[in-house]
Write a protein that holds these residues in place. Structure first.
Motif, PDB file in Angstrom:
ATOM      1  N   ARG A 125       1.056  -1.170   0.156  1.00  0.00           N
ATOM      2  CA  ARG A 125      -0.029  -0.420  -0.166  1.00  0.00           C
ATOM      3  C   ARG A 125       0.904   0.960  -0.189  1.00  0.00           C
ATOM      4  N   LYS A 126       2.482   1.029   0.202  1.00  0.00           N
ATOM      5  CA  LYS A 126       2.984   1.613   0.391  1.00  0.00           C
ATOM      6  C   LYS A 126       2.773   3.197   1.233  1.00  0.00           C
ATOM      7  N   ILE A 127       2.254   2.684   2.100  1.00  0.00           N
ATOM      8  CA  ILE A 127       2.032   3.977   3.725  1.00  0.00           C
ATOM      9  C   ILE A 127       3.139   4.752   3.745  1.00  0.00           C
ATOM     10  N   ASP A 128       4.448   4.222   3.664  1.00  0.00           N
ATOM     11  CA  ASP A 128       5.277   4.917   3.859  1.00  0.00           C
ATOM     12  C   ASP A 128       5.705   5.554   2.387  1.00  0.00           C
ATOM     13  N   LYS A 129       5.990   6.719   2.008  1.00  0.00           N
ATOM     14  CA  LYS A 129       5.620   6.298   0.571  1.00  0.00           C
ATOM     15  C   LYS A 129       7.253   5.939   0.036  1.00  0.00           C
ATOM     16  N   GLN A 130       8.588   5.894   0.714  1.00  0.00           N
ATOM     17  CA  GLN A 130       9.862   5.653   0.573  1.00  0.00           C
ATOM     18  C   GLN A 130       9.804   3.876   0.244  1.00  0.00           C
ATOM     19  N   ASP A 131       8.238   3.248   0.286  1.00  0.00           N
ATOM     20  CA  ASP A 131       8.591   1.972  -0.008  1.00  0.00           C
ATOM     21  C   ASP A 131       7.921   1.334  -1.314  1.00  0.00           C
ATOM     22  N   ILE A 132       7.860   2.571  -2.130  1.00  0.00           N
ATOM     23  CA  ILE A 132       7.973   2.207  -3.793  1.00  0.00           C
ATOM     24  C   ILE A 132       9.283   1.741  -4.323  1.00  0.00           C
ATOM     25  N   VAL A 133      10.307   2.596  -3.979  1.00  0.00           N
ATOM     26  CA  VAL A 133      11.635   2.224  -4.161  1.00  0.00           C
ATOM     27  C   VAL A 133      12.067   1.279  -4.078  1.00  0.00           C
ATOM     28  N   LYS A 134      11.467   0.596  -3.528  1.00  0.00           N
ATOM     29  CA  LYS A 134      11.590  -1.474  -2.907  1.00  0.00           C
ATOM     30  C   LYS A 134      11.082  -2.068  -4.012  1.00  0.00           C
TER      31      LYS A 134
END
Length: 205
Positions: free
Chosen positions: A154-163
């Motif tokens: 869900r990418k609640i932490d925006k940086q999760d998209i990079v992972k």
């Protein structure tokens, strides 16, 4: 099997200069999905109804309405905008979809050089082309709240998209459900999407 046609509607300017290059690259690397730029008429009509801050539900209602007004066959549309998106639960979203209706939106608001380096925006666009193509074919598959380095985080932490911008970008649970679920995803389409997700990875381009 005929290619799945997905049209990308350009709405805005900021951070969107690499969109044509992303479309060209996405088409050159696979043969199952055909990405193209939507008509200027459709883009202008949607631009009129796009604000600096957009509520997802209202934006999608406008997309559906405009699609019925413009003559032609538009089974799948992705709007690329440069303004903020707000959902029912979360704000400042990267994008969203109403997959059962064949529509999606992504934004560049607070993305270039904040989350994604400007020189990696082609990868960002291709990532979302593949993400929404996957949802169009398998509209019942849902996001999960926990971070797994998966496109369905869900990418609640925006940086999760990079992972999740990587090759083999599906967690085991999502992969298992998509392969065995009630979606219409073929093996060749799955392979094409894997190619696109790999293009979004850190070692591509």
């Amino acid at each position: 099997m005929a290619k799945v046609p997905i049209e990308v509607v350009l709405v805005g300017e900021k951070g969107l200069a690499d969109l044509p290059a992303a479309i060209a690259l996405a088409n050159s690397e696979q043969n199952e999905f055909l990405f193209s730029s939507a008509s200027d008429d459709l883009a202008r009509r949607l631009q009129m109804r796009t604000f600096e801050h957009n509520k997802i539900s209202e934006f999608f209602d406008q997309m559906e309405r405009i699609r019925t007004e413009v003559r032609g066959y538009y089974p799948f549309l992705i709007a690329a905008i440069d303004s903020e998106l707000e959902g029912s639960r979360f704000g400042n979203l990267f994008g969203s979809h109403r997959a059962e209706k064949g529509i999606a939106v992504l934004t560049t608001s607070l993305v270039p050089d904040v989350i994604i380096p400007t020189d990696r925006m082609v990868a960002y666009f291709i990532y979302y082309f593949a993400r929404y193509a996957l949802s169009f074919i398998s509209p019942n598959h849902r996001n999960h709240d926990d971070s797994r380095g998966c496109v369905f985080d869900r990418k609640i932490d925006k940086q999760d998209i990079v992972k999740s911008m990587r090759a083999r970008a599906l967690c085991d649970e999502c992969r298992r459900n998509l392969v065995s679920g009630d979606g219409m995803l073929s093996a060749s389409q799955f392979s094409a999407l894997e190619n696109l997700f790999a293009l979004a990875g850190p070692n591509s381009q």
